[in-house]
Every structure is written in C-alpha cells, then in structure tokens.
Design a protein around this motif. Structure first.
Motif, PDB file in Angstrom:
ATOM      1  N   THR A  46       0.833  -1.184   0.000  1.00 48.06           N
ATOM      2  CA  THR A  46       0.000   0.000   0.000  1.00 48.06           C
ATOM      3  C   THR A  46       0.877   1.247   0.000  1.00 48.06           C
ATOM      4  O   THR A  46       1.762   1.395   0.833  1.00 48.06           O
ATOM      5  N   CYS A  47       0.637   2.124  -0.959  1.00 42.51           N
ATOM      6  CA  CYS A  47       1.454   3.330  -1.097  1.00 42.51           C
ATOM      7  C   CYS A  47       0.661   4.317  -1.942  1.00 42.51           C
ATOM      8  O   CYS A  47      -0.043   3.924  -2.872  1.00 42.51           O
ATOM      9  N   ALA A  48       0.759   5.598  -1.605  1.00 42.37           N
ATOM     10  CA  ALA A  48       0.078   6.607  -2.418  1.00 42.37           C
ATOM     11  C   ALA A  48       0.447   6.421  -3.874  1.00 42.37           C
ATOM     12  O   ALA A  48      -0.391   6.489  -4.765  1.00 42.37           O
ATOM     13  N   GLY A  49       1.730   6.177  -4.137  1.00 44.14           N
ATOM     14  CA  GLY A  49       2.150   5.691  -5.445  1.00 44.14           C
ATOM     15  C   GLY A  49       2.121   6.697  -6.568  1.00 44.14           C
ATOM     16  O   GLY A  49       1.468   6.455  -7.585  1.00 44.14           O
ATOM     17  N   TRP A  50       2.822   7.828  -6.380  1.00 47.90           N
ATOM     18  CA  TRP A  50       3.032   8.658  -7.567  1.00 47.90           C
ATOM     19  C   TRP A  50       4.511   8.765  -7.840  1.00 47.90           C
ATOM     20  O   TRP A  50       5.335   8.873  -6.940  1.00 47.90           O
ATOM     21  N   VAL A  51       4.856   8.667  -9.108  1.00 47.81           N
ATOM     22  CA  VAL A  51       6.248   8.777  -9.539  1.00 47.81           C
ATOM     23  C   VAL A  51       6.330   9.838 -10.619  1.00 47.81           C
ATOM     24  O   VAL A  51       5.429   9.975 -11.446  1.00 47.81           O
ATOM     25  N   THR A  52       7.407  10.592 -10.617  1.00 45.77           N
ATOM     26  CA  THR A  52       7.563  11.691 -11.552  1.00 45.77           C
ATOM     27  C   THR A  52       8.116  11.193 -12.882  1.00 45.77           C
ATOM     28  O   THR A  52       8.704  10.104 -12.967  1.00 45.77           O
ATOM     29  N   PRO A  53       7.965  11.989 -13.944  1.00 49.01           N
ATOM     30  CA  PRO A  53       8.607  11.638 -15.208  1.00 49.01           C
ATOM     31  C   PRO A  53      10.112  11.450 -15.064  1.00 49.01           C
ATOM     32  O   PRO A  53      10.708  10.642 -15.774  1.00 49.01           O
ATOM     33  N   THR A  54      10.731  12.180 -14.121  1.00 50.18           N
ATOM     34  CA  THR A  54      12.170  12.024 -13.892  1.00 50.18           C
ATOM     35  C   THR A  54      12.505  10.612 -13.429  1.00 50.18           C
ATOM     36  O   THR A  54      13.508  10.030 -13.854  1.00 50.18           O
TER      37      THR A  54
ATOM     38  N   ASN B 267      -6.633   5.422  -3.383  1.00 49.31           N
ATOM     39  CA  ASN B 267      -5.705   5.347  -2.265  1.00 49.31           C
ATOM     40  C   ASN B 267      -5.959   6.524  -1.337  1.00 49.31           C
ATOM     41  O   ASN B 267      -6.003   7.672  -1.787  1.00 49.31           O
ATOM     42  N   VAL B 268      -6.132   6.228  -0.059  1.00 48.21           N
ATOM     43  CA  VAL B 268      -6.417   7.248   0.955  1.00 48.21           C
ATOM     44  C   VAL B 268      -5.514   6.988   2.146  1.00 48.21           C
ATOM     45  O   VAL B 268      -5.344   5.832   2.563  1.00 48.21           O
ATOM     46  N   GLY B 269      -4.926   8.032   2.692  1.00 49.47           N
ATOM     47  CA  GLY B 269      -4.071   7.820   3.853  1.00 49.47           C
ATOM     48  C   GLY B 269      -3.716   9.103   4.556  1.00 49.47           C
ATOM     49  O   GLY B 269      -4.069  10.206   4.119  1.00 49.47           O
ATOM     50  N   LEU B 270      -2.996   8.954   5.666  1.00 46.74           N
ATOM     51  CA  LEU B 270      -2.535  10.097   6.445  1.00 46.74           C
ATOM     52  C   LEU B 270      -1.250   9.708   7.151  1.00 46.74           C
ATOM     53  O   LEU B 270      -1.137   8.605   7.698  1.00 46.74           O
ATOM     54  N   GLY B 271      -0.269  10.612   7.117  1.00 45.42           N
ATOM     55  CA  GLY B 271       0.997  10.382   7.792  1.00 45.42           C
ATOM     56  C   GLY B 271       1.333  11.535   8.717  1.00 45.42           C
ATOM     57  O   GLY B 271       1.084  12.697   8.377  1.00 45.42           O
ATOM     58  N   ARG B 272       1.885  11.183   9.887  1.00 43.78           N
ATOM     59  CA  ARG B 272       2.290  12.194  10.853  1.00 43.78           C
ATOM     60  C   ARG B 272       3.649  11.830  11.436  1.00 43.78           C
ATOM     61  O   ARG B 272       4.107  10.698  11.312  1.00 43.78           O
ATOM     62  N   GLU B 273       4.262  12.789  12.090  1.00 40.70           N
ATOM     63  CA  GLU B 273       5.620  12.574  12.563  1.00 40.70           C
ATOM     64  C   GLU B 273       5.721  11.600  13.727  1.00 40.70           C
ATOM     65  O   GLU B 273       6.801  11.221  14.131  1.00 40.70           O
TER      66      GLU B 273
ATOM     67  N   GLY C 151       0.431   8.149 -11.527  1.00 37.24           N
ATOM     68  CA  GLY C 151      -0.044   7.296 -10.450  1.00 37.24           C
ATOM     69  C   GLY C 151       0.206   5.846 -10.813  1.00 37.24           C
ATOM     70  O   GLY C 151      -0.161   5.395 -11.905  1.00 37.24           O
ATOM     71  N   ILE C 152       0.829   5.112  -9.908  1.00 35.24           N
ATOM     72  CA  ILE C 152       1.105   3.689 -10.130  1.00 35.24           C
ATOM     73  C   ILE C 152       0.634   2.898  -8.916  1.00 35.24           C
ATOM     74  O   ILE C 152       0.406   3.448  -7.844  1.00 35.24           O
ATOM     75  N   ARG C 153       0.474   1.607  -9.104  1.00 29.44           N
ATOM     76  CA  ARG C 153       0.193   0.710  -7.989  1.00 29.44           C
ATOM     77  C   ARG C 153       1.488  -0.007  -7.647  1.00 29.44           C
ATOM     78  O   ARG C 153       2.116  -0.617  -8.507  1.00 29.44           O
ATOM     79  N   ARG C 154       1.901   0.073  -6.387  1.00 26.38           N
ATOM     80  CA  ARG C 154       3.189  -0.470  -6.015  1.00 26.38           C
ATOM     81  C   ARG C 154       3.285  -1.986  -6.243  1.00 26.38           C
ATOM     82  O   ARG C 154       4.372  -2.495  -6.548  1.00 26.38           O
ATOM     83  N   CYS C 155       2.177  -2.700  -6.099  1.00 25.57           N
ATOM     84  CA  CYS C 155       2.227  -4.140  -6.342  1.00 25.57           C
ATOM     85  C   CYS C 155       2.653  -4.428  -7.778  1.00 25.57           C
ATOM     86  O   CYS C 155       3.384  -5.392  -8.048  1.00 25.57           O
ATOM     87  N   GLU C 156       2.250  -3.567  -8.714  1.00 30.02           N
ATOM     88  CA  GLU C 156       2.622  -3.723 -10.116  1.00 30.02           C
ATOM     89  C   GLU C 156       4.005  -3.147 -10.397  1.00 30.02           C
ATOM     90  O   GLU C 156       4.821  -3.758 -11.089  1.00 30.02           O
ATOM     91  N   PHE C 157       4.262  -1.954  -9.882  1.00 28.26           N
ATOM     92  CA  PHE C 157       5.504  -1.243 -10.141  1.00 28.26           C
ATOM     93  C   PHE C 157       6.707  -2.025  -9.610  1.00 28.26           C
ATOM     94  O   PHE C 157       7.701  -2.231 -10.317  1.00 28.26           O
ATOM     95  N   ASP C 158       6.618  -2.483  -8.369  1.00 26.59           N
ATOM     96  CA  ASP C 158       7.732  -3.215  -7.767  1.00 26.59           C
ATOM     97  C   ASP C 158       7.972  -4.544  -8.483  1.00 26.59           C
ATOM     98  O   ASP C 158       9.122  -4.953  -8.694  1.00 26.59           O
TER      99      ASP C 158
END
Length: 374
Positions: A42-50, A211-217, A95-102
């Motif tokens: 599970t990951c928000a899963g965005w990757v840049t063109p770079t 994909n929905v989530g929240l991260g905190r320190e 936007g990618i799905r990490r299960c596929e990307f990895d």
C-alpha cells in the motif's frame, strides 16, 4: 552454503534497481525478500517523469495491463479550509500501484532471487555475513525499508530522537457505484495538511483504484486524525461512504531527521532502510532509486567492502541530497519559518501551493535527473 560477493536484503524499488545496476559488473549478487512477488504494498504511489526517465521505463510498454494514471493537477489544502487547485498544463507525475511497479522492476533483473524467505538470522564468520546459515557474502546491502534487518546491524546512530513518520493508508478497487459517486479525479491528487503542520493526508485516484491515507511525525492520535479526515472527505463527496477493510500502517524516516549511518564494514543501506525520504513530502521512491544507483556505482568500483571504501557512497548521498539537518530539530513537512496563521494564508495561495508545495516539495522539479549530474 552458497557464497556470493554481496547479498541484497529487500527486493523493492531500491533493491531491484541496485541489483540491475550491478549486472555486468562481474560481482555475484543474491536478492532476498521475505515476500513473494507481486506482493501487496500500500502506497500513495506517484512517480515523476524524472523517475521513469532514470529507470529507462517505456511508458507505453509499462501502461499495457498496468495502472499508469497521468497527473496534471494537484489540489492542495489545509484541513478545515477550502483547497486550492492548480493546473500544471502537462503531465507532472504518474499514479502507479506499487504491487505492479515493484514487480515490474524486479522482473527486469536477472539477479538470482530468494523470494518468500524471511531473514531469520545474520551472523558474522571469517569476514563474511551468513544469512539463515544458508547464504554467505562479504557485503550486505540493506534495502528492506525502515525495519530492515541490515539496518538493525548498523543501528540508528547516536541518540534516539529521530523523527519517525507513522502512516496509515488503504488502496482498493472501487465498485461501479463507488467510482460514480467519488468526486476525487484521477488526474488530480489531493493533499491536505494537518492544521498543526505535523503531517498531511491524501486522496489519490488511479483509474478505478483509490488510495487514501494520512501520515504524521509520530503515532500520537494518528488514528483519530485519520478518522476525522475520512469523515470530512465522505461528507464532502471526495470519498465513497463505504470504504472497505482496515487501513494498513507503516513507518519511515525523514532525511533531515534520520541519524542512521549509511555504511559500516561489509554493510550498506539504501532507500527507506537508509532513511532517505524527502523531508517536506515524505516521498521515498525517487531517493530509493537514486541511492541504489549511487551505491551500485561505488560497489562496482570498490577494492574491498570496508567502511572506508564504502564511505564514497555516503559522500555521494550528501552531495546529492545535502547534509542532514540537526538531529534535535523537530517538525515534519514544512520548514520552521511557516507557522500559523501564515500557513493558513499560504495554503490559500495558488502561487505557493503550486511553486513551493507541489513543484518543489513533492515533485522536486528543479532537481536534475541523476544521470545529468554524474
């Protein structure tokens, strides 16, 4: 006992990129991961063109049968006030799905693999590391994320005040009814900053996947923050009413606040195991890829695997990402000069949310691809 020149623990983007980069070097590597692939990640899963350019990924080929959601806009806001939407005019992320990307990245390497194999023991004998009393090598490369067993060998460095980001998220395929009623758009990820500036939440639609989530320190009231956010998003139509299942948790270190050493005798860390996630965004895919390439270059040329020889990798990380900040400095995401009520005002600004939050913090658009710097 099978002996290799090096063993890579963790077959995610960092590990698989490192393994592929070493192919043709003459060094025999083994790639180990506790899970079989494709595996749920599970990951928000965005990757840049770079990132796609650095990995030399053919977008048409990758998008054939896999999720590849072009992103042209971002909605940025602070919880409790309206979001600002910016149109960047062209594709600025995918936007990618990490299960596929990895799984795709892992499938591109011919390095021998042991998948579905947890690391149960690591011992030292005659200058070699022994994994599960089965595989041996003078070098271990830790690529297994925040809780990587190789990272535990190196330790967290002096003190115990690292800023650990805790996140909870869910990704699922929407039903036809959910997809029809969900107002979140695929080409427009949404990022919502917590009012205390100690984290942010997101809503990212990738075709029929959400994909929905929240991260905190830290973990303090993380579930409560998440529940409040989800209820607000449901009330405004951004999320379907019937979200399935439980949110999954994970943790990672921010670059400026991590104290982990990157190398030791016969040990080297890359990706999240090294604590390389960008400080303002928590994004870790690009740092993982770039750290793997930098490490592979050093390992390819290393005369031995002593800490002295491997320190060239640590120096390369500093050159690429800068010196880590003060270990006693607190705060997640935003620099210290942004405080309430200034933050509330800035998050209403199209210029600030576009040029600073999106293009600088999240996309690092002005940072040239790694190949351009080497």
């Amino acid at each position: 006992m099978e002996t290799y020149d090096l063993i890579i623990v963790g077959a995610g983007p960092a590990g698989s990129t490192f393994a592929k980069a070493l192919e043709g070097s003459g060094k025999r590597a083994l790639l180990i991961d506790k899970q079989d692939f494709p595996r749920d990640k599970t990951c928000a899963g965005w990757v840049t063109p770079t990132v796609m350019e650095t990995l030399d990924i053919d977008l048409a080929e990758y998008g054939n049968g896999r999720t590849l959601q072009p992103v042209r806009r971002f909605r940025i806001g602070m919880m409790g006030q309206p979001a600002v939407e910016n149109d960047h005019g062209s594709v600025i992320s995918y936007g990618i799905r990490r299960c596929e990307f990895d799984d795709y990245l892992l499938g591109r390497t011919n390095t021998p693999k042991q998948l579905g194999v947890p690391v149960k023991s690591i011992t030292r004998k005659d200058g070699n590391w022994l994994i599960n009393d089965t595989w041996s090598a003078p070098l271990l490369v830790g690529a297994g994320g925040h809780f990587c067993p190789v990272a535990r060998l190196i330790g967290d460095g002096p003190g115990s005040h690292e800023t650990v980001v805790a996140a909870k998220e869910i990704e699922f395929e929407m039903t036809h009814k959910q997809a029809k009623t969900c107002e979140a758009r695929g080409d427009t990820p949404e990022i919502w900053f917590c009012r205390d500036l100690k984290g942010y939440a997101w809503v990212f639609r990738k075709g029929n996947y959400l994909n929905v989530g929240l991260g905190r320190e830290d973990n303090h009231k993380l579930t409560k923050h998440l529940q409040d956010f989800v209820e607000t998003m449901k009330a405004t139509g951004r999320l379907p009413e019937d979200l399935p299942g439980r949110f999954k948790g994970h943790a990672y270190l921010l670059y400026d606040h991590a104290g982990r050493a990157l190398v030791d005798d016969g040990l080297l860390l890359i990706g999240d195991a090294a604590g390389l996630a960008y400080t303002q965004s928590g994004e870790g895919i690009r740092p993982a890829i770039e750290s793997a390439l930098l490490a592979a270059d050093v390992v390819r040329r290393a005369a031995d695997f002593s800490a002295t020889s491997l320190q060239a990798y640590g120096d390369a990380i500093v050159e690429r990402f800068g010196h880590r900040g003060s270990k006693t400095e607190k705060g997640f995401q935003v620099p210290g000069w942004i405080r309430m009520p200034l933050a509330s005002t800035l998050m209403r600004s199209h210029w600030f949310t576009r040029k600073v939050v999106t293009e600088k913090w999240f996309l690092h658009q002005k940072v040239a691809p790694l190949a351009a710097n080497s």
